[in-house]
Design an enzyme around this catalytic site. Structure first.
Site, short mmCIF file in Angstrom:
data_model
loop_
_atom_site.label_atom_id
_atom_site.label_comp_id
_atom_site.label_asym_id
_atom_site.label_seq_id
_atom_site.Cartn_x
_atom_site.Cartn_y
_atom_site.Cartn_z
N LYS A 55 0.81 -1.20 0.00
CA LYS A 55 0.00 0.00 0.00
C LYS A 55 0.85 1.26 0.00
O LYS A 55 0.39 2.33 -0.38
CB LYS A 55 -0.88 0.03 1.26
CG LYS A 55 -1.84 -1.11 1.38
CD LYS A 55 -2.52 -1.02 2.78
CE LYS A 55 -3.27 -2.30 3.04
NZ LYS A 55 -3.64 -2.44 4.45
N GLY A 56 2.07 1.15 0.51
CA GLY A 56 2.88 2.32 0.84
C GLY A 56 3.04 3.37 -0.26
O GLY A 56 3.14 4.55 0.02
N ASP A 98 7.61 3.22 -2.45
CA ASP A 98 7.84 4.25 -1.43
C ASP A 98 9.23 4.11 -0.82
O ASP A 98 9.96 5.09 -0.70
CB ASP A 98 6.75 4.21 -0.35
CG ASP A 98 6.55 2.81 0.23
OD1 ASP A 98 7.00 1.84 -0.39
OD2 ASP A 98 5.94 2.70 1.31
N ASP A 102 14.36 -1.05 1.36
CA ASP A 102 15.06 -1.33 2.62
C ASP A 102 16.07 -2.44 2.32
O ASP A 102 17.16 -2.18 1.82
CB ASP A 102 13.99 -1.75 3.64
CG ASP A 102 14.49 -1.83 5.06
OD1 ASP A 102 15.69 -2.06 5.24
OD2 ASP A 102 13.70 -1.70 6.01
N VAL A 144 10.73 4.40 9.59
CA VAL A 144 10.05 5.68 9.33
C VAL A 144 8.59 5.47 8.99
O VAL A 144 8.20 4.40 8.50
CB VAL A 144 10.74 6.48 8.19
CG1 VAL A 144 12.08 7.01 8.63
CG2 VAL A 144 10.88 5.63 6.92
C1 PRP Z 1 7.39 -1.83 2.48
C2 PRP Z 1 7.66 -0.95 1.28
C3 PRP Z 1 8.30 -1.88 0.30
C4 PRP Z 1 9.00 -2.89 1.19
C5 PRP Z 1 10.46 -2.59 1.22
O1 PRP Z 1 6.16 -2.44 2.30
O2 PRP Z 1 6.49 -0.39 0.77
O3 PRP Z 1 7.37 -2.52 -0.53
O4 PRP Z 1 8.44 -2.77 2.49
O5 PRP Z 1 11.16 -3.49 2.04
P1 PRP Z 1 12.36 -4.39 1.53
O6 PRP Z 1 13.22 -3.53 0.64
O7 PRP Z 1 13.06 -4.76 2.80
O8 PRP Z 1 11.81 -5.58 0.82
P2 PRP Z 1 5.36 -3.19 3.46
O9 PRP Z 1 5.61 -4.64 3.38
O10 PRP Z 1 5.63 -2.49 4.75
O11 PRP Z 1 3.85 -3.04 3.05
P3 PRP Z 1 2.92 -1.74 2.86
O12 PRP Z 1 3.52 -0.94 1.73
O13 PRP Z 1 1.60 -2.31 2.54
O14 PRP Z 1 2.94 -0.98 4.17
#
Ligand code: PRP
Length: 213
Positions: A73-74, A130, A133, A183
């Site tokens: 969703k981010g 978004d 990581d 964050v």
């Molecule tokens: C977050 C972000 C990326 C992912 C990055 O999504 O939006 O998709 O984590 O992490 P990585 O580089 O360690 O793989 P999240 O799983 O938190 O889901 P969301 O966007 O629905 O909050």
């Protein structure tokens, strides 16, 4: 279904083609300010970079059939703002993947929760993320999308954390590098909250404590 609504606008001297004043887009969400420890990217920082990136994308994709693929969703807030700075006809699609659950550490496990609605063969695809990581989510997504034979496949990421990437990645459009801290804001959540904070910041420790107690 969309319905026609009358927008009561205030504070803007701009006019729309119909002669009605346009509403301002100043962020008004302040309810979470007390939960934020430090602002890493202000609303002005973010909007300034998005405008620059939008201009660059407008140049780079001129005359091409651009499809933005948002990673839910981010990315939804970033994608909405970015798209309104790309002065080209374009289309949108979304994927939803899961990597974190409700925790603040990546699990390394990527699951597709929602796939694209349409085929991308022969399309110029720009994946909009978004945050990068560990890079595991993006690495998995890019491998997956490449098998569908797009004409081109690039990434536009709002943020990348420095020094924590676990796989090599080529991110053509990267707006900010940030330290490796958890964050929230501007689409990013903690336990599904804080996505509507108009800037990116860290949370006060008591917010985590209160969430588990
Ligand atoms: C977050 C972000 C990326 C992912 C990055 O999504 O939006 O998709 O984590 O992490 P990585 O580089 O360690 O793989 P999240 O799983 O938190 O889901 P969301 O966007 O629905 O909050």
């Amino acid at each position: 279904m969309q319905v026609n609504v009358r927008i009561e606008a205030g504070g803007s001297s701009l006019g729309s083609p119909s002669g009605h004043p346009l509403p301002t887009l100043t962020p008004h969400v302040k309810i979470f300010d007390g939960d934020i420890e430090q602002i890493l990217l202000s609303s002005e920082d973010i909007q300034g970079k998005i405008a620059e990136t939008g201009e660059q994308l407008t140049r780079d994709y001129a005359g091409r059939d651009l499809l933005l693929v948002g990673v839910l969703k981010g990315a939804f807030v970033f994608m909405a703002d970015l798209s309104r700075h790309i002065n080209l006809p374009l289309e949108f699609d979304f994927m939803a993947v899961s990597s974190y659950g409700a925790a603040t550490q990546t699990s390394g496990v990527v699951r597709i929760l929602k796939d694209l609605d349409h085929e991308i063969i022969g399309r110029h695809v720009l994946v909009v993320e978004d945050i990068v990581d560990s890079g595991l989510t993006l690495s998995y997504l890019l491998k997956n999308l490449r098998t569908r034979k797009p004409a081109s496949l690039e990434v536009c990421a709002l943020m990348q954390k420095t020094g924590v990437q676990r796989v090599p990645l080529d991110i053509k459009y990267k707006l900010f590098e940030i330290p490796s801290v958890f964050v929230v804001g501007y689409g990013l959540d903690f336990a599904e909250r804080f996505r509507n904070v108009p800037y990116v910041g860290t949370l006060r420790p008591e917010v985590y404590r209160d969430a588990v107690s």
